[in-house]
Write a protein that holds these residues in place. Structure first.
Motif, PDB file in Angstrom:
ATOM      1  N   PHE A   1      43.795  19.728  35.666  1.00 27.70           N
ATOM      2  CA  PHE A   1      43.824  21.117  35.238  1.00 27.70           C
ATOM      3  C   PHE A   1      42.804  21.319  34.128  1.00 27.70           C
ATOM      4  CE2 PHE A   1      45.319  24.507  32.413  1.00 27.70           C
ATOM      5  CZ  PHE A   1      45.364  25.557  33.321  1.00 27.70           C
ATOM      6  N   GLU A   2      41.973  22.333  34.278  1.00 28.37           N
ATOM      7  CA  GLU A   2      40.994  22.709  33.257  1.00 28.37           C
ATOM      8  C   GLU A   2      41.134  24.203  33.012  1.00 28.37           C
ATOM      9  OE1 GLU A   2      37.049  21.460  34.328  1.00 28.37           O
ATOM     10  OE2 GLU A   2      37.764  19.494  34.985  1.00 28.37           O
ATOM     11  N   ILE A   3      41.523  24.572  31.809  1.00 23.96           N
ATOM     12  CA  ILE A   3      41.775  25.976  31.494  1.00 23.96           C
ATOM     13  C   ILE A   3      40.530  26.833  31.687  1.00 23.96           C
ATOM     14  CG2 ILE A   3      41.440  25.606  29.016  1.00 23.96           C
ATOM     15  CD1 ILE A   3      43.738  28.215  30.711  1.00 23.96           C
ATOM     16  N   ALA A   4      39.363  26.349  31.282  1.00 26.12           N
ATOM     17  CA  ALA A   4      38.136  27.154  31.421  1.00 26.12           C
ATOM     18  C   ALA A   4      37.845  27.439  32.894  1.00 26.12           C
ATOM     19  CB  ALA A   4      36.955  26.440  30.766  1.00 26.12           C
ATOM     20  N   ARG A   5      38.027  26.438  33.748  1.00 27.55           N
ATOM     21  CA  ARG A   5      37.782  26.639  35.177  1.00 27.55           C
ATOM     22  C   ARG A   5      38.806  27.603  35.766  1.00 27.55           C
ATOM     23  NH1 ARG A   5      40.314  24.984  39.281  1.00 27.55           N
ATOM     24  NH2 ARG A   5      41.336  23.246  38.270  1.00 27.55           N
ATOM     25  N   ALA A   6      40.084  27.432  35.431  1.00 29.04           N
ATOM     26  CA  ALA A   6      41.131  28.302  35.966  1.00 29.04           C
ATOM     27  C   ALA A   6      40.904  29.753  35.545  1.00 29.04           C
ATOM     28  CB  ALA A   6      42.502  27.820  35.515  1.00 29.04           C
ATOM     29  N   ALA A   7      40.547  29.979  34.288  1.00 31.70           N
ATOM     30  CA  ALA A   7      40.296  31.347  33.810  1.00 31.70           C
ATOM     31  C   ALA A   7      39.052  31.928  34.472  1.00 31.70           C
ATOM     32  CB  ALA A   7      40.160  31.349  32.289  1.00 31.70           C
ATOM     33  N   SER A   8      38.012  31.130  34.613  1.00 34.05           N
ATOM     34  CA  SER A   8      36.780  31.590  35.261  1.00 34.05           C
ATOM     35  C   SER A   8      37.024  31.944  36.726  1.00 34.05           C
ATOM     36  CB  SER A   8      35.707  30.511  35.137  1.00 34.05           C
ATOM     37  OG  SER A   8      34.566  30.857  35.866  1.00 34.05           O
ATOM     38  N   GLU A   9      37.781  31.116  37.421  1.00 38.77           N
ATOM     39  CA  GLU A   9      38.073  31.398  38.828  1.00 38.77           C
ATOM     40  C   GLU A   9      38.954  32.636  38.976  1.00 38.77           C
ATOM     41  OE1 GLU A   9      39.492  27.782  40.586  1.00 38.77           O
ATOM     42  OE2 GLU A   9      37.490  26.874  40.494  1.00 38.77           O
ATOM     43  N   THR A  10      39.829  32.865  38.015  1.00 39.13           N
ATOM     44  CA  THR A  10      40.642  34.083  38.022  1.00 39.13           C
ATOM     45  C   THR A  10      39.735  35.302  37.850  1.00 39.13           C
ATOM     46  OG1 THR A  10      42.541  32.882  37.143  1.00 39.13           O
ATOM     47  CG2 THR A  10      42.549  35.273  36.889  1.00 39.13           C
ATOM     48  N   ASP A  11      38.792  35.240  36.903  1.00 41.90           N
ATOM     49  CA  ASP A  11      37.845  36.335  36.715  1.00 41.90           C
ATOM     50  C   ASP A  11      37.045  36.600  37.985  1.00 41.90           C
ATOM     51  OD1 ASP A  11      38.649  36.561  34.082  1.00 41.90           O
ATOM     52  OD2 ASP A  11      36.863  35.592  33.243  1.00 41.90           O
ATOM     53  N   GLU A  12      36.584  35.524  38.634  1.00 39.26           N
ATOM     54  CA  GLU A  12      35.788  35.671  39.852  1.00 39.26           C
ATOM     55  C   GLU A  12      36.623  36.318  40.957  1.00 39.26           C
ATOM     56  OE1 GLU A  12      34.286  34.875  43.733  1.00 39.26           O
ATOM     57  OE2 GLU A  12      35.956  33.706  42.961  1.00 39.26           O
ATOM     58  N   LEU A  13      37.871  35.921  41.069  1.00 39.13           N
ATOM     59  CA  LEU A  13      38.750  36.487  42.086  1.00 39.13           C
ATOM     60  C   LEU A  13      38.954  37.988  41.869  1.00 39.13           C
ATOM     61  CD1 LEU A  13      40.325  35.245  44.505  1.00 39.13           C
ATOM     62  CD2 LEU A  13      42.336  35.227  43.020  1.00 39.13           C
ATOM     63  N   LEU A  14      39.028  38.396  40.600  1.00 38.35           N
ATOM     64  CA  LEU A  14      39.218  39.819  40.279  1.00 38.35           C
ATOM     65  C   LEU A  14      38.041  40.676  40.741  1.00 38.35           C
ATOM     66  CD1 LEU A  14      40.780  39.525  36.739  1.00 38.35           C
ATOM     67  CD2 LEU A  14      41.754  40.837  38.639  1.00 38.35           C
ATOM     68  N   THR A  15      36.868  40.099  40.850  1.00 34.96           N
ATOM     69  CA  THR A  15      35.677  40.883  41.211  1.00 34.96           C
ATOM     70  C   THR A  15      35.339  40.813  42.693  1.00 34.96           C
ATOM     71  OG1 THR A  15      34.160  39.056  40.705  1.00 34.96           O
ATOM     72  CG2 THR A  15      34.685  40.581  38.900  1.00 34.96           C
ATOM     73  N   ARG A  16      36.048  39.996  43.449  1.00 30.10           N
ATOM     74  CA  ARG A  16      35.767  39.866  44.883  1.00 30.10           C
ATOM     75  C   ARG A  16      36.268  41.085  45.647  1.00 30.10           C
ATOM     76  NH1 ARG A  16      36.785  33.968  47.324  1.00 30.10           N
ATOM     77  NH2 ARG A  16      36.078  35.138  49.122  1.00 30.10           N
ATOM     78  N   PRO A  17      35.592  41.423  46.731  1.00 30.51           N
ATOM     79  CA  PRO A  17      36.095  42.512  47.570  1.00 30.51           C
ATOM     80  C   PRO A  17      37.436  42.125  48.201  1.00 30.51           C
ATOM     81  CG  PRO A  17      33.883  41.807  48.270  1.00 30.51           C
ATOM     82  CD  PRO A  17      34.335  40.864  47.205  1.00 30.51           C
TER      83      PRO A  17
ATOM     84  N   ASP B   1      40.353  46.944  35.207  1.00 27.69           N
ATOM     85  CA  ASP B   1      39.073  47.325  35.809  1.00 27.69           C
ATOM     86  C   ASP B   1      38.165  46.103  35.813  1.00 27.69           C
ATOM     87  OD1 ASP B   1      36.677  48.383  36.621  1.00 27.69           O
ATOM     88  OD2 ASP B   1      36.526  49.843  34.998  1.00 27.69           O
ATOM     89  N   PRO B   2      37.903  45.520  36.996  1.00 23.68           N
ATOM     90  CA  PRO B   2      37.077  44.316  37.043  1.00 23.68           C
ATOM     91  C   PRO B   2      35.649  44.535  36.575  1.00 23.68           C
ATOM     92  CG  PRO B   2      37.905  44.864  39.240  1.00 23.68           C
ATOM     93  CD  PRO B   2      38.416  45.894  38.292  1.00 23.68           C
ATOM     94  N   SER B   3      35.205  45.801  36.439  1.00 21.21           N
ATOM     95  CA  SER B   3      33.841  46.016  35.955  1.00 21.21           C
ATOM     96  C   SER B   3      33.699  45.526  34.515  1.00 21.21           C
ATOM     97  CB  SER B   3      33.429  47.485  36.081  1.00 21.21           C
ATOM     98  OG  SER B   3      34.191  48.281  35.204  1.00 21.21           O
ATOM     99  N   ALA B   4      34.830  45.375  33.823  1.00 19.03           N
ATOM    100  CA  ALA B   4      34.782  44.814  32.467  1.00 19.03           C
ATOM    101  C   ALA B   4      34.317  43.365  32.488  1.00 19.03           C
ATOM    102  CB  ALA B   4      36.159  44.905  31.809  1.00 19.03           C
ATOM    103  N   LEU B   5      34.353  42.729  33.648  1.00 16.29           N
ATOM    104  CA  LEU B   5      33.914  41.343  33.792  1.00 16.29           C
ATOM    105  C   LEU B   5      32.456  41.248  34.188  1.00 16.29           C
ATOM    106  CD1 LEU B   5      37.016  40.026  35.704  1.00 16.29           C
ATOM    107  CD2 LEU B   5      36.367  39.486  33.354  1.00 16.29           C
TER     108      LEU B   5
ATOM    109  N   ALA C   1      39.380  53.647  41.829  1.00 11.33           N
ATOM    110  CA  ALA C   1      39.662  53.074  43.152  1.00 11.33           C
ATOM    111  C   ALA C   1      39.578  51.554  43.123  1.00 11.33           C
ATOM    112  CB  ALA C   1      38.692  53.634  44.188  1.00 11.33           C
ATOM    113  N   GLY C   2      38.808  51.001  42.185  1.00 17.04           N
ATOM    114  CA  GLY C   2      38.627  49.556  42.098  1.00 17.04           C
ATOM    115  C   GLY C   2      39.610  48.851  41.186  1.00 17.04           C
ATOM    116  N   ARG C   3      40.614  49.559  40.687  1.00 18.47           N
ATOM    117  CA  ARG C   3      41.604  48.954  39.801  1.00 18.47           C
ATOM    118  C   ARG C   3      42.283  47.785  40.493  1.00 18.47           C
ATOM    119  NH1 ARG C   3      40.655  50.647  34.754  1.00 18.47           N
ATOM    120  NH2 ARG C   3      40.705  52.886  34.572  1.00 18.47           N
ATOM    121  N   ARG C   4      42.608  46.764  39.709  1.00 18.54           N
ATOM    122  CA  ARG C   4      43.235  45.562  40.254  1.00 18.54           C
ATOM    123  C   ARG C   4      44.453  45.184  39.436  1.00 18.54           C
ATOM    124  NH1 ARG C   4      39.132  42.915  43.399  1.00 18.54           N
ATOM    125  NH2 ARG C   4      38.061  44.684  44.348  1.00 18.54           N
TER     126      ARG C   4
END
Length: 186
Positions: free
Chosen positions: A9-25, A136-140, A152-155
């Motif tokens: 488990f790596e917190i930086a990777r888990a948080a980064s992957e969560t951010d990436e998931l938020l911006t995916r279609p 709003d994933p645009s904050a990322l 419309a893009g709210r997550r």
């Protein structure tokens, strides 16, 4: 199981992957589908109408663990969840809990429920959800959009730690959806 088996488990990777998931279609239509690793057939992503579910970490199996060894392994998983929740709370503010008790009972009774909860139950992802949203994933750093596009893009984001039985591995997952994640009523 998942593509995360055997990884530390790596917190930086888990948080980064969560951010990436938020911006995916998010899929707008179609059946629930899985992305798999070709050789091992471990799942990497579940996609359904309006949602994505991704594994962030998977523990070793608990087979053969008893007493304090089992407790220590379980506490390690709970610690990873708490660490990720703390990090995401710094980014997104306070969270709320959404229990999985009602979806579990509906699954057992074969009663209808929203597709997201049915998919979580069908995949033994039964841990209560720690939820943020709407966000709003645009904050990322996603592209700038009009106010209507941003609305419309709210997550909504849900993080959970699941273990389908006492011998199975624990799985820490991120769920992103375009619909509010709310407690189902019994």
């Amino acid at each position: 199981m998942t593509s995360r088996g055997g990884e530390a488990f790596e917190i930086a990777r888990a948080a980064s992957e969560t951010d990436e998931l938020l911006t995916r279609p998010l899929p707008e239509a179609g059946p629930t589908a899985y992305e798999w690793l070709p050789v091992t057939e471990e799942w990497t992503l579940i996609k359904g109408r309006g949602f994505l579910i991704a594994p962030l970490w998977e523990s070793d199996g608990f087979t053969g663990l008893h007493g304090s060894e089992w407790d220590e392994a379980s506490e390690a998983g709970e610690g990873h969840l708490a660490c990720l929740v703390d990090e995401l709370e710094r980014r997104w503010g306070p969270h709320r809990r959404v229990g999985m008790r009602v979806p579990i009972h509906r699954k057992i009774a074969r009663e209808p429920m929203p597709l997201l909860f049915r998919t979580l139950c069908d995949n033994d992802l039964l841990g209560d959800l720690t939820v943020w949203g709407p966000m709003d994933p645009s904050a990322l750093g996603a592209e700038t959009r009009t106010e209507a596009e941003a609305e419309a893009g709210r997550r909504w984001l849900g993080i959970s730690l699941s273990q389908c039985d006492g011998d199975a591995p624990m799985i820490l997952t991120a769920t992103v959806t375009d619909q509010p994640i709310t407690e189902l009523q019994s």
